[in-house]
Design an enzyme around this catalytic site. Structure first.
Site, PDB file in Angstrom:
ATOM      1  N   GLY A 130       0.808  -1.224   0.000  1.00  0.00           N
ATOM      2  CA  GLY A 130       0.000   0.000   0.000  1.00  0.00           C
ATOM      3  C   GLY A 130       0.835   1.265   0.000  1.00  0.00           C
ATOM      4  O   GLY A 130       0.323   2.353   0.239  1.00  0.00           O
ATOM      5  N   GLU A 166       0.053   1.739 -16.265  1.00  0.00           N
ATOM      6  CA  GLU A 166      -0.542   0.799 -15.309  1.00  0.00           C
ATOM      7  C   GLU A 166      -1.969   0.395 -15.743  1.00  0.00           C
ATOM      8  O   GLU A 166      -2.342  -0.765 -15.652  1.00  0.00           O
ATOM      9  CB  GLU A 166      -0.561   1.444 -13.919  1.00  0.00           C
ATOM     10  CG  GLU A 166      -0.938   0.484 -12.846  1.00  0.00           C
ATOM     11  CD  GLU A 166      -0.003   0.505 -11.647  1.00  0.00           C
ATOM     12  OE1 GLU A 166       1.090   1.097 -11.696  1.00  0.00           O
ATOM     13  OE2 GLU A 166      -0.405  -0.097 -10.642  1.00  0.00           O
ATOM     14  N   ASP A 178      -0.927   7.788  -6.885  1.00  0.00           N
ATOM     15  CA  ASP A 178       0.383   7.221  -6.538  1.00  0.00           C
ATOM     16  C   ASP A 178       1.495   7.788  -7.415  1.00  0.00           C
ATOM     17  O   ASP A 178       2.556   8.186  -6.922  1.00  0.00           O
ATOM     18  CB  ASP A 178       0.361   5.691  -6.684  1.00  0.00           C
ATOM     19  CG  ASP A 178      -0.746   5.060  -5.867  1.00  0.00           C
ATOM     20  OD1 ASP A 178      -1.376   5.775  -5.064  1.00  0.00           O
ATOM     21  OD2 ASP A 178      -0.998   3.858  -6.045  1.00  0.00           O
TER      22      ASP A 178
HETATM   23  C1  GLA Z   1      -4.140   2.443  -5.142  1.00  0.00           C
HETATM   24  C2  GLA Z   1      -4.293   3.155  -6.477  1.00  0.00           C
HETATM   25  C3  GLA Z   1      -4.579   4.647  -6.283  1.00  0.00           C
HETATM   26  C4  GLA Z   1      -5.739   4.867  -5.317  1.00  0.00           C
HETATM   27  C5  GLA Z   1      -5.544   4.036  -4.037  1.00  0.00           C
HETATM   28  C6  GLA Z   1      -6.738   4.100  -3.137  1.00  0.00           C
HETATM   29  O1  GLA Z   1      -3.006   2.897  -4.475  1.00  0.00           O
HETATM   30  O2  GLA Z   1      -3.138   3.003  -7.266  1.00  0.00           O
HETATM   31  O3  GLA Z   1      -4.837   5.254  -7.523  1.00  0.00           O
HETATM   32  O4  GLA Z   1      -6.962   4.591  -5.928  1.00  0.00           O
HETATM   33  O5  GLA Z   1      -5.287   2.680  -4.331  1.00  0.00           O
HETATM   34  O6  GLA Z   1      -6.950   5.404  -2.682  1.00  0.00           O
END
Ligand code: GLA
Length: 391
Positions: A130, A166, A178
């Site tokens: 995460g 991605e 991200d």
């Molecule tokens: C992942 C995705 C992001 C976002 C998060 C949840 O990290 O890559 O784009 O949606 O989950 O907030």
């Protein structure tokens, strides 16, 4: 040996000379605005001080050769083999290579030149936790190709290309958060991004507060399938809510009052998913004012509410994340604690008074281990700069 020394020495062994350049691109942690980026909402991430590093040089070879030091594996691809996700010997690209190859593919799609490179890379962003290890790989390779290509793209453009890689190449329908955080990070600052306009600014975090990341060490498989399902549910909610609210383009356009009025027109599961998003966008709307005013107490409460909503409405938590959060929230000095990122395992993010950080980390680790039998990894994180060429 640090990661830069390690990849430099592996590069020399493998390619017989020193690498021409080193690049670094960070992972990220998100404080508020979870699962709202693909609903045009606001997010509040920070780039962290864990990153992917690449040692690389241009090569005259027709293909690029990449060594993933973390896996002790090598892969090659070229402009000719990239569309088929294969190597020059026709074997399939390994999964880890899809991220750099996807960036080359996305650049090519935009008509931007990419020369062949030899590269060795490694990361201290834990994978599948995460903290956006994949976005950090993408943003690092975007800088590598930029360095050799003689072109310069604004950081947000590089982020959008990484997202395209991605979405369309790797097959995860992620939002922009991200790659944005990895590309645009600013030392010691949180980043507030409007995912609709892509306008962003930095927001201060008071000096007396630390960002503590706690890794449950649990990794879930099939995350991308569940992730894509959540995204579909949001789109379904918009489609159905349009019957009464024809002007809406995304859940960003739905007020909490309108949502409450129309909630019973939605199937149960779609309603739960959409309620999380509508309320979370409401929470993240308050973030800037609270942080500017230094009201960490109220901000932390929003983080706690966010976790409950991710657990009960969006259903992306897991027992270990809930244990970690339940132990953290009542500890002395903890303003807020919640899962961070997509969920299904990985890390929590905690805002903790600096004076209490050591005792907090100790108690959290001990409590979590006692309850789950798993030894967590807990670290204090500093907001860092975005992807950059180090030399
Ligand atoms: C992942 C995705 C992001 C976002 C998060 C949840 O990290 O890559 O784009 O949606 O989950 O907030």
């Amino acid at each position: 040996m640090n990661l830069i020394d390690q990849i430099t020495s592996t590069y020399k062994e493998k390619f017989g000379h020193a690498p021409a350049h080193i690049v670094r691109a960070p992972g990220r942690v998100n404080l508020l605005g979870e699962h709202v980026d693909y609903n045009d909402g606001f997010v509040l991430p920070a780039a962290i001080d864990r990153a992917t590093y690449i040692a690389f040089s241009p090569t005259d070879a027709p293909h690029s050769t990449l060594v993933a030091a973390d896996f002790d594996q090598q892969a090659s691809f070229s402009a000719e083999t990239i569309a088929t996700k294969t190597q020059p010997d026709s074997s399939a690209l390994p999964e880890w290579a899809l991220y750099p190859a996807g960036v080359m593919w996305a650049l090519k799609e935009e008509g931007i030149s990419t020369s062949s490179i030899n590269a060795v890379f490694a990361s201290d962003v834990p994978r599948g936790s995460g903290l956006s290890s994949s976005a950090s790989v993408e943003m690092a390779f975007a800088i590598a190709w930029q360095t050799l290509g003689g072109w310069t793209l604004p950081a947000m453009q590089r982020a959008l290309l990484g997202q395209k890689a991605e979405n369309k190449y790797v097959g995860v329908n992620c939002g922009i958060m991200d790659q944005f955080a990895s590309a645009c990070g600013v030392e010691n600052k949180l980043l507030l991004l409007d995912c609709r306009s892509l306008e962003w600014k930095t927001v201060p975090l008071p000096d007396h507060v630390a960002i503590v990341i706690a890794d449950t060490t649990v990794r879930r498989k099939l995350t991308s399938g569940e992730y894509n399902k959540r995204r579909d549910a949001c789109e379904e909610a918009v489609r159905l809510l349009k019957n009464d609210l024809p002007k809406i383009k995304s859940l960003r356009d739905v007020s909490v009052a309108d949502f409450n009025r129309l909630a019973n027109t939605l199937p149960d599961e779609v309603e739960k998913r959409a309620r999380h998003v509508v309320e979370e966008i409401g929470r993240s709307n308050q973030a800037e004012a609270l942080l500017e005013a230094g009201d960490i107490q109220s901000f932390g409460r929003l983080m706690n509410e966010c976790h409950a909503s991710l657990r009960d409405l969006y259903e992306v938590s897991c027992p270990e994340l809930n244990v970690m959060v339940n132990i953290a929230q009542p500890l002395k000095g903890c303003y807020g604690a919640r899962l961070t990122g997509a969920g299904f395992g990985g890390c929590t993010v905690n805002l903790v008074a600096k004076n209490d950080v050591e005792a907090f980390a100790k108690a959290l680790a001990a409590g979590y281990e006692a309850e789950t039998g798993l030894r967590p990894e807990i670290y204090i994180s500093h907001a860092s700069n975005g992807a950059e060429l180090l030399g």
